[in-house]
Write an enzyme that holds these catalytic residues in place. Sequence first.
Site, PDB file in Angstrom:
ATOM      1  N   ASN A 116       2.215  -0.245 -14.811  1.00 37.96           N
ATOM      2  CA  ASN A 116       1.290   0.863 -14.598  1.00 37.96           C
ATOM      3  C   ASN A 116       0.646   0.841 -13.210  1.00 37.96           C
ATOM      4  O   ASN A 116       0.237   1.873 -12.689  1.00 37.96           O
ATOM      5  CB  ASN A 116       0.199   0.817 -15.680  1.00 37.96           C
ATOM      6  CG  ASN A 116      -0.942   1.760 -15.407  1.00 37.96           C
ATOM      7  OD1 ASN A 116      -0.866   2.951 -15.702  1.00 37.96           O
ATOM      8  ND2 ASN A 116      -2.023   1.256 -14.823  1.00 37.96           N
TER       9      ASN A 116
ATOM     10  N   TYR B 247       7.374   6.661   8.160  1.00 37.53           N
ATOM     11  CA  TYR B 247       6.444   6.624   7.019  1.00 37.53           C
ATOM     12  C   TYR B 247       5.432   7.763   7.032  1.00 37.53           C
ATOM     13  O   TYR B 247       4.867   8.103   8.077  1.00 37.53           O
ATOM     14  CB  TYR B 247       5.688   5.290   7.016  1.00 37.53           C
ATOM     15  CG  TYR B 247       4.609   5.188   5.958  1.00 37.53           C
ATOM     16  CD1 TYR B 247       4.913   4.774   4.663  1.00 37.53           C
ATOM     17  CD2 TYR B 247       3.283   5.515   6.249  1.00 37.53           C
ATOM     18  CE1 TYR B 247       3.931   4.676   3.693  1.00 37.53           C
ATOM     19  CE2 TYR B 247       2.289   5.424   5.280  1.00 37.53           C
ATOM     20  CZ  TYR B 247       2.620   5.007   4.005  1.00 37.53           C
ATOM     21  OH  TYR B 247       1.647   4.916   3.045  1.00 37.53           O
TER      22      TYR B 247
END
Length: 324
Positions: free
Chosen positions: A112, A188
Site C-alpha cells: 500500500n 523525470y
Amino acid sequence: MSFPIFTFDTTADEVATAFAQQIQGKNVLITGTSMNGIGFETARVLAKHANLVIITGYNTERLALSEEAIKKEIPEANIRSLILDLSSLAAVRKAAAEVNAYTEPLHVLIHNAASPGGKFKLTVDNLETQMAVAQIGPFLLTKLIASKLLATRSASYTPRVVYVSSGAHQFVPGIDLNTVAHPDPAKYTSGGGYGQAKSANILAAIELSKRAKGRINAYSLHPGVISTNINQKEESKADLIAAGVLNPDGLPNTTGSIRWKTMAQGAATTLVAAFDPRLEAKPGAYLLDCVEANDKIAPHASDLDTAAKLWTVTEEIIGESFSF
C-alpha cells in the site's frame, strides 16, 4: 455461497463484514499504515476480524500512533508493528529478516505504501524514490518473505499479494525500463514518475501471478481519489493543485469531474483484492470500485513483454533472482 455486489460507494467495513469468514484466522502485512491514509483504514478494519495484522512504516512515532489508535478502538486486536523503509534495500532486508523470524506464516501481503511526488530525488541506493518505494522495495520484500506466504497454501487457500496502484497509470505512455535502474533527472517529472511507478504495480501483479503458477495470486487496484495524508505533503501538494485535483488552498476540488471517495470507501477495493473468493479464478486482475476491471488497464501496463522485462530489470537491481 453468494456475496454482495460492490460499487463505488462500498466501504471497507462492508467488504470485511461480507468476507468475515475469509478474513478470520488470517495473518496480513500492510505497508504504509500512517494515520489518515487508506493503509491505516485497511489495517483498522482488518483488525476486527483477522488473526494478526502487521502494520509497517519508516517513522517509529507515526507507526506507534497507528497501533495505539487501532488498539484503543479494538482492544482485542492483534497488532504488530514493523519498521520498514521501502526506499532502502538494506532496510527492506532487515525488515524481511524480522518477518521471517515470526512464528506465524503470512496469508496476505498488501503493498500500500507510496512515496509523495515532487522534485527528482534519489534513494540511498541511487534509485528514483517513487519507483523504489512502489516497485523495487516491494519486489525485494515479496521475494524475501515468499516462503512465509507459500507456507499458507493449501487445497482450499491460495495466498495473495495486493498492489495498490492508481488510475493515474493511464497518464503516462509507458515505463522507461532504462531509467528504472539508471534514473535520469532530465527525463523525470513528478507526475510521470508517479504514473510509471503505478504502472509497475500492475505489471508486477500480472507477472507475479504468471510466475507463481497458482501458488500465489497477485492483484492490483485503483482505490479511487481520496483525500489522504500524502495529498497534504508539500512534495505532492503543488502538483495536485496544478492538476486541479486540489484547490489553490490545498483542499479537495469537488467542483470538477473528479468523484471523491471517503477513506472508508477508499480502502474497500484493497480488501476485495485481498479476500474476495470470486477473484480466485482471476489472478493478476486489476480492480476498480471493488470489482475486476481489466478493461481499464492502459495497454502499456498490461503488456506481457514489458512485465517480464521489468521483472528481470528489478532482479538485476536487487542482485537476486526471484523464481518459484
